[in-house]
Design an enzyme around this catalytic site. Sequence first.
Site, PDB file in Angstrom:
ATOM      1  N   LYS A 102      -7.960  -4.721  21.771  1.00 19.04           N
ATOM      2  CA  LYS A 102      -8.248  -5.775  20.800  1.00 19.04           C
ATOM      3  C   LYS A 102      -9.638  -6.374  21.020  1.00 19.04           C
ATOM      4  O   LYS A 102     -10.240  -6.911  20.109  1.00 19.04           O
ATOM      5  CB  LYS A 102      -7.193  -6.880  20.912  1.00 19.04           C
ATOM      6  CG  LYS A 102      -5.822  -6.455  20.421  1.00 19.04           C
ATOM      7  CD  LYS A 102      -5.752  -6.455  18.908  1.00 19.04           C
ATOM      8  CE  LYS A 102      -4.395  -5.945  18.417  1.00 19.04           C
ATOM      9  NZ  LYS A 102      -4.434  -5.597  16.996  1.00 19.04           N
ATOM     10  N   CYS A 155       3.310  -2.674  21.963  1.00 16.16           N
ATOM     11  CA  CYS A 155       2.398  -3.717  22.461  1.00 16.16           C
ATOM     12  C   CYS A 155       2.899  -4.375  23.740  1.00 16.16           C
ATOM     13  O   CYS A 155       2.115  -4.812  24.575  1.00 16.16           O
ATOM     14  CB  CYS A 155       2.207  -4.790  21.412  1.00 16.16           C
ATOM     15  SG  CYS A 155       1.581  -4.118  19.882  1.00 16.16           S
ATOM     16  N   GLU A 158       0.840  -1.196   0.000  1.00 18.20           N
ATOM     17  CA  GLU A 158       0.000   0.000   0.000  1.00 18.20           C
ATOM     18  C   GLU A 158       0.883   1.257   0.000  1.00 18.20           C
ATOM     19  O   GLU A 158       0.624   2.214  -0.732  1.00 18.20           O
ATOM     20  CB  GLU A 158      -0.908  -0.012   1.244  1.00 18.20           C
ATOM     21  CG  GLU A 158      -1.908   1.149   1.262  1.00 18.20           C
ATOM     22  CD  GLU A 158      -2.708   1.212   2.553  1.00 18.20           C
ATOM     23  OE1 GLU A 158      -2.565   0.304   3.404  1.00 18.20           O
ATOM     24  OE2 GLU A 158      -3.457   2.178   2.717  1.00 18.20           O
TER      25      GLU A 158
END
Lengths: 625, 406
Positions: free
Chosen positions: A394, A552, A311
């Site tokens: 999440k 994370c 992308e």
Amino acid sequence: MESKEKYRVPVSQKPHVVEKPRDINTIGGTVTIEINEKKVSVPMGTTILEACRENQIHIPTLCHHDDLCVAGVCRVCVVEVEGMRTLQASCTFPITAPVKIHTSTPMVRKARRHIIDLLLSEHYGECYSCFRNQNCELQKLAKEYGVDQYNFGHLEKPRYETDRSSASVIRDMNKCILCKRCVRTCIDLQEVGVLEAINRGHETHIGTFFDKPLSDVICINCGQCINRCPTAALRANDPSDELWEAIENPKKHVVIQTAPSPRAGIGEEFGLEPGHSMTGELNTALRRIGFDRVFDTNFTADLTIMEEGTELLNRLKKAVLLGDESVKLPQFTSCSPGWVKFIEHFYPEFLGYLSTAKSPQQMFGAVIKTFYAKESGIDPADIVSVALMPCSAKKFECNRPEMRASGYKDVDYGLTTRELAQMIKEAGIYLPEMPKSHFDEPFGDASGAGLIFGATGGVMEAALRTVYELVTGREVPFKNLNIVPCRGFEGIKQASVMLEGCKDEYSFLEGIELKFIVAHGTANAKKVMEMLRKGELKDVHFVEIMACPGGCLGGGGQPIPTSEEIRKKRAEAIYAEDESLSLRKSHENPYVKYIYENFLTEGPCSELSHHLLHTHYQKRGKFIA
Amino acid sequence: MKPNGNKYAVRQGAVLFSEYAPGSGIKKALEIGRENILLELRESKLKGRGGAGFPTATKWMLVAAAKSEEKFIVCNADEGEPGTFKDRVLLLEYPELVFEGMLIAGYTLGARQGIIYLRGEYEYMLKSLESYLEQMKEDNLLGNNILGNPNFNFEIVIRLGSGAYVCGEETALIESLEGNRGEARNRPPYPVNTGYLGRPTVVNNVETLASVPHILVKGGEWFRTFGTDKSTGSKLFSVSGDCERPGVYELPWGTKIKDLLEIVGAKNTKAVQVGGASGSCIPKSQFERTLAYEDAATGGSIMIFNESRNMLKILKNFMEFFVEESCGQCTPCRVGNVKLLEGIEKIERGVYTFGHLNKLKELGRTMQVASKCGLGQSSPNAFLSILENFKEEIFNKNGYGGHNGK
């Protein structure tokens, strides 16, 4: 009249910090003080708490947290300073004069004991029915100060209703001791500003805007407040009961994908020092608990790199080769659901800059209920897809209405590191004893590039390893593939790589300096977004943002407590594991190649991959009706 | 002497209620210059009239010494202590003194901005105060180049509080001015270094500021002729309760409680609460004591209770006030006051033990030293002094002995 900034950054009450001298050897750089009649020399501006810790004197604390600005509200750290009428909170008191301090006088001990007694009198519930039992700072203090009865009574009924509205964070204010760590986390550390004290006096409680449920305010679900709560007032929305049921149900095929960070953190839940990676042991434990398949989220992290990298190259091509000025650059990463919700709320006008690629969790969800279901001949309706994540956001992400590309809920449950540790214990397993085992086929073991997603800068590093090689045909020019400028815990990192000797198809990139920014924590994200707003990022191509401090590995689902030191050790564990792997580039992952050859046959960013692996975002804005 | 609508109190007194020509204070200030203003103030030994009694000259000198481009003068008009209403009289009847005091402070310390933090309940004064400020601007006593002095610019704005008692505490007041929750800050640092918007700030009580013009015009030495050695000058007392002539009185510091009671026509007095809810309760046996910083200190509140009053109910009222008005940030004050109130309710119901009451007294003493700000540090005063001074009445006479009261 006021010289206030145009955009008022919300702050909790900030203490005045006496600046410490850069060189303590200059005259007046240090002060000689007396602590408990012992002379010690400390840098000017050191707090009493810091001075005591340096000198092996333990001062109890509750509202103090190393990641946060001090508050001085719990008062449990009070000490006597000679010449002062009242006791002083050691966490807030800057030493600027040769004071004499006493940390354990009868008055001090009595005051601390009283404060603990008072907090206990307002703290509803019993320790043995509490999920923070034996990991609770209030409980620890009560033991330390020999509390053996409720001197000032105990609540018989809860005062507040538990807020279970959020998919991610549950708030039970009956356990709250008003240390305001969550408030400071939300306002100062993350600059989100959802939580604040409401009402006053005895009616004071921590609440949201107009005391609305958490699901109806601009909470980004990062869960950083949970990680810093000293008691059980905050927790993640725990799905383990439903999970046990699914596991016991013979009709259900329960698969779990595990993210890189929980492996680096879960050992702490079993009493190990931070920084032990437990990948192999975890795989075995998960199978013994009863999961039918154990997959590695790093597989879709590698897939994410392929999609997101492609992308980026597409955007660059449009912008550089075709001169299309409508192309949004820099491209921002979209792996962190906290960050995604943050930008949806605070910067909805810039959503076009966000990569449309789903996070690895959601990509895996879509792949499991389509490709995997087909390959293994299982009805996707019978698959229960679980994601072990270091993250509370999440849980919200998998419940987004956009995340049903397979025709089902792509990921059924988000499970945090803490919750899984609890399940493992409940199953009678001591994780560190487990033999090691590998992940299951068909996705197998993934690359180190996917692994380092767990640390801030990891997505960038992984993307660069792939993008650079796709464009030039050579490996990134860094020793051992370790792109050091991406690493470390600096809030905002900027660096660049020169693209030279490009392949023919990418000749339009020849001589371009690929610039990138890495930021972690939404307070830093805000700074980057303000730079974007001011047009200061025109020559930057790629920005990685993680909602949580440290990335994370410092997520809202990770073991408690947290501190920069702990996060650093988790990062070290992740980088060490990456370096130990032979496969360290996403595009070389054979399973990634396999899926592009056999399922997503038109390659990255094709129509099918757009349907399954990409998403769109919602302009939420700051005001919710 | 000024005409006023109060049928009881007559405005007469040595300092604040004495004759004053508006404008003379600031003119004198400009004449003698900054240093001499500070010296004159030091000479007067003026102490803060809000209750804490910090030497005003020292506070001003600390701000004068603080290096900053911007400094602020804040007038604490958040008169919230139960039983205090003297600032209301000053603001309504003597605004020139208050504003001029701020102006002098602004001139002395090089501040360009003065803020009056006006109690929310005093909103009705806003119009008259603002029109007075307008008048001062017209008279060139506010604005730019005041009284023709180049570079002497000063503005005064009025900000309304919202009814929180704690905002009378100077750092909570500053938090409130900045638009935050009214909660006391950690000290150090003190507002003289890090105050409003992080700048050096003088926070003075209305009465303190109103005293300054008088001191400049008539001299610090003159001021010291009133009061005692450690408590110089005179003080406004807001007298309420069981007496014939409640109201605001200006009396020299050092006045005996007994004498004050006579002036206001109090009969059969059993107790006097000096210093409001956060002050202490003085029984008849101690009426020889004097009103002074060094003895029975007060920010002005004098509440008189005669023989017919029930001391436990009075105490309960005070504690209910603190439970409601604690800002709720620090543990000793937020929870401690509730526990003290619960103790009183237990006495009322006769289900207490002396063991528990002793625990509560200990707790009260912890609150005095461990609370974050003056509110929690002073809220147990009433509890401790009333239970100590009136134990005979509470536990025997009024029948609160209770079946458990052993």
